[in-house]
Design a protein around this motif. Sequence first.
Motif, short mmCIF file in Angstrom:
data_model
loop_
_atom_site.label_atom_id
_atom_site.label_comp_id
_atom_site.label_asym_id
_atom_site.label_seq_id
_atom_site.Cartn_x
_atom_site.Cartn_y
_atom_site.Cartn_z
N VAL A 177 -27.83 -23.44 20.47
CA VAL A 177 -26.97 -22.41 19.89
C VAL A 177 -27.59 -21.86 18.61
O VAL A 177 -27.64 -20.64 18.39
N GLN A 178 -28.11 -22.74 17.76
CA GLN A 178 -28.75 -22.30 16.53
C GLN A 178 -29.97 -21.43 16.83
O GLN A 178 -30.23 -20.44 16.13
N GLU A 179 -30.73 -21.82 17.84
CA GLU A 179 -31.92 -21.06 18.21
C GLU A 179 -31.55 -19.66 18.67
O GLU A 179 -32.18 -18.66 18.29
N LEU A 180 -30.53 -19.57 19.50
CA LEU A 180 -30.09 -18.27 19.99
C LEU A 180 -29.57 -17.40 18.84
O LEU A 180 -29.82 -16.19 18.80
N GLN A 181 -28.87 -18.01 17.91
CA GLN A 181 -28.39 -17.26 16.73
C GLN A 181 -29.57 -16.72 15.93
O GLN A 181 -29.54 -15.60 15.44
N ALA A 182 -30.62 -17.55 15.81
CA ALA A 182 -31.80 -17.13 15.05
C ALA A 182 -32.49 -15.94 15.71
O ALA A 182 -33.16 -15.16 15.03
N HIS A 183 -32.31 -15.79 17.02
CA HIS A 183 -32.89 -14.65 17.74
C HIS A 183 -31.98 -13.42 17.67
O HIS A 183 -32.30 -12.38 18.24
N GLY A 184 -30.84 -13.57 17.01
CA GLY A 184 -29.96 -12.43 16.82
C GLY A 184 -28.93 -12.21 17.92
O GLY A 184 -28.31 -11.14 17.98
N PHE A 185 -28.71 -13.19 18.78
CA PHE A 185 -27.76 -13.02 19.87
C PHE A 185 -26.33 -13.14 19.36
O PHE A 185 -26.03 -13.94 18.46
N THR A 186 -25.45 -12.35 19.91
CA THR A 186 -24.04 -12.40 19.57
C THR A 186 -23.41 -13.66 20.17
O THR A 186 -23.99 -14.30 21.06
N LEU A 187 -22.21 -13.97 19.71
CA LEU A 187 -21.51 -15.13 20.25
C LEU A 187 -21.26 -14.97 21.73
O LEU A 187 -21.43 -15.92 22.51
N ALA A 188 -20.87 -13.76 22.17
CA ALA A 188 -20.62 -13.53 23.59
C ALA A 188 -21.89 -13.74 24.41
O ALA A 188 -21.86 -14.31 25.50
N ALA A 189 -23.03 -13.27 23.88
CA ALA A 189 -24.30 -13.44 24.59
C ALA A 189 -24.69 -14.91 24.66
O ALA A 189 -25.20 -15.39 25.67
N ILE A 190 -24.43 -15.64 23.58
CA ILE A 190 -24.73 -17.08 23.56
C ILE A 190 -23.87 -17.80 24.59
O ILE A 190 -24.35 -18.68 25.32
N GLU A 191 -22.59 -17.41 24.68
CA GLU A 191 -21.70 -18.05 25.65
C GLU A 191 -22.20 -17.80 27.08
O GLU A 191 -22.15 -18.69 27.92
N ARG A 192 -22.69 -16.58 27.35
CA ARG A 192 -23.22 -16.28 28.69
C ARG A 192 -24.45 -17.12 28.98
O ARG A 192 -24.61 -17.65 30.08
N TYR A 193 -25.31 -17.24 27.99
CA TYR A 193 -26.54 -18.01 28.18
C TYR A 193 -26.23 -19.48 28.45
O TYR A 193 -26.76 -20.09 29.38
N VAL A 194 -25.38 -20.06 27.63
CA VAL A 194 -25.05 -21.47 27.76
C VAL A 194 -24.33 -21.74 29.08
O VAL A 194 -24.56 -22.76 29.74
#
Length: 243
Positions: free
Chosen positions: A66-83
């Motif tokens: 999650v921290q890595e995805l945030q560092a890449h600038g992904f939104t919370l919704a995008a992180i949820e889709r990825y996870v």
Amino acid sequence: MSQAGERHGVEADPEVLLTLDELTARVGLSVRNVRFYTSRGLVPPPLRQGRSGYYTAEHVARLELVQELQAHGFTLAAIERYVSALPADAEPEDIALARTMLAPWQSDLPVDMERSELNRRAGRPLSDQDIATLVALGIVRVREDRFLVARTQLGVGVQLLELGFPREVAEAARAIYLDHGRQMAEELHVLIAEQLAPRYESSDHHRFQAVMERLKPLAVGGLVTAYENAVARAARIASRTLR
């Protein structure tokens, strides 16, 4: 594993249980953030032993992702889709590999869509067999009656379908990727834990993180080059056989 290795996020023994305070110290997040990510389903709830909750290597790996995805600038919704696209039985090593392989230039995450939208983007109706092949290629993931689609790869997948690419080959190739990907993750874990992390003291935490960030694009590039060389060699051999 050395103490230095443990301090720098090298994966913990999967049998070790962490308290909430130990977890937050390991991943560098606040208690509030951990509880928020748990409420959003980005990490599983803690393991309960009596009235106490404990966390495992899986919790560490998912929070670091999650921290890595945030560092890449992904939104919370995008992180949820990825996870949500991670396999249900993903081990901590699999999750760590997904995090390691996130290239700095990567910006496309799977998009949730209905079948009608998938057909529209594909340019034609897709049969169940077509979708099964796209799933085997890792371009589509099925979520009940909806689909998570890698948009930038869908066009290539449809082209392969038009060329008669067989699902059986896609499934066999995917099994190879998963098997060797896990092996690579395990070997990299040992290399980093035994040879790299011990060279940095706790005061060098930021330098260690900077080294890891700069190694990622080189590791991805090396993997892609090795794959391209192997495929080109196999194609040359196959071409001589078909003549």
